[in-house]
Write a protein that holds these residues in place. Structure first.
Motif: not given
Length: 367
Positions: A294-307
């Motif tokens: 869940a932590l990995m998915v959260g970071i992956l999604i967060g970076v994707f959105v910010l980029c």
């Protein structure tokens, strides 16, 4: 003797005409010198800041290519990675490698040209734009597929067997590339224009209908999916936190029978002189794994959105409202989106120790 007749009459007119011709020639020469000097000024040596930015972009391109290539080589060489979810990771790495190999270098060439004009011709423009849309869209949807796979493996681990997981992941990979190809190839069949020879401009089709469809299919739809998925993962993880139980080993002074505790369940094993009780109150191995996923998915999604969100907001608004966004900001938002291809392998390998061990083994074996 009479003075010979001359076409320059009256006296001095010829000299005046010669002077006028000379001055006009000087003006033309001066104007050509000014044009040449202005053209030369467009090719003046870059400032230190510009050189640093270009160096950073070159390093970003090379690092993105090498890092994703390393992930692909590891998945291909290590048999343990020939299964789900590593096939989704491999699909993401393929799209990101193509971004670094085919899209970012030509975009860098465009950045180096004066006023960001495209001077490589129509054919190469169509190839660049098509691969740009194809690879970036595939990268975004691959991230979405990884998030969906993690969501189903956490919330439906009994139904989501390895065979089912393999089939669904293969379907998601096929749909990802099919949808990306449909969006990228649409302008080649007349849906808007990507190249303008008069303005030497090469960009994604600015037709309002194509803009809505392409940005919706390439970003806003997967954005809604990943946000919904992470919300569900967060709820599932929060629900499991309430059921945490600790594991403890407590020796009892004498043999005793199974007894009931007021607040916690206990399992008592009777021995000859002592009894050992296990209190089941803590995170199990599976709960720890789910929490990490869940932590990995959260970071992956967060970076994707910010980029990507700054680029797609401007990409959607600009053709619809005829807004004149400065080219420098367009370039910043575009390269910020490209950087997502660099962060993807960093994130999903940092949360998997098997990749780190495989990298070490790969380098040691190469030596």
């Amino acid at each position: 003797m009479a003075e010979p007749l001359s076409p320059c009459t009256p006296r001095g007119q010829c000299q005046a005409n010669m002077g006028a011709n000379t001055s006009s020639a000087n003006v033309d020469a001066n104007s050509s010198v000014l044009v040449g000097s202005s053209a030369w000024r467009g090719r003046e040596p870059f400032s230190i800041f510009t050189v640093l930015i270009l160096t950073l972009l070159v390093l970003l391109t090379v690092a993105t290519f090498l890092w994703n290539l390393l992930v692909l080589a590891t998945i291909l060489r290590v048999k343990a990675f020939h299964r789900v979810p590593h096939n989704l990771v491999a699909s993401t790495a393929v799209s990101d490698v193509l971004v670094a190999a085919l899209v970012m270098p030509l975009s860098l060439v465009k950045e180096l040209s004066a006023e960001r004009r495209w001077r490589l011709g129509r054919e190469l423009c169509l190839v660049w734009v098509s691969f740009d849309v194809l690879c970036c869209t595939a990268s975004i949807w691959n991230v979405t597929a990884i998030a969906l796979d993690r969501y189903w493996s956490i919330t439906r681990h009994l139904e989501y067997t390895m065979l089912t997981r393999r089939r669904i992941s293969n379907v998601m990979i096929a749909l990802t590339w099919a949808l990306s190809a449909a969006i990228s190839l649409a302008p080649l069949f007349g849906w808007g224009e990507t190249y303008s020879p008069e303005q030497e401009r090469c960009q994604v089709s600015q037709a309002p209908s194509y803009t809505i469809v392409s940005t919706g299919g390439a970003f806003y739809l997967p954005l809604c999916v990943v946000l919904f998925v992470y919300w569900k993962i967060y709820k599932a993880a929060k629900f499991r936190v309430g059921g945490h139980r600790k594991n403890a080993v407590v020796p009892l002074p004498q043999a005793a029978q199974v007894k009931e505790a007021s607040h916690e369940s206990q399992m008592v094993f009777t021995a000859r002189h002592a009894a050992i009780t296990f209190q089941t109150d803590g995170e199990t191995w599976r709960e720890q794994k789910e929490k990490k996923a869940a932590l990995m998915v959260g970071i992956l999604i967060g970076v994707f959105v910010l980029c990507w969100i700054p680029f797609f907001i401007t990409e959607l608004i600009s053709p619809l409202c005829s807004c004149n966004i400065p080219p420098v900001w367009k370039s910043i938002f575009l390269w910020l989106g490209y950087s997502n291809s660099f962060f993807n392998p960093l994130i999903y390998t940092a949360f998997n120790k098997n990749y780190n061990n495989a990298f070490k083994h790969l380098f040691v074996k190469q030596r």
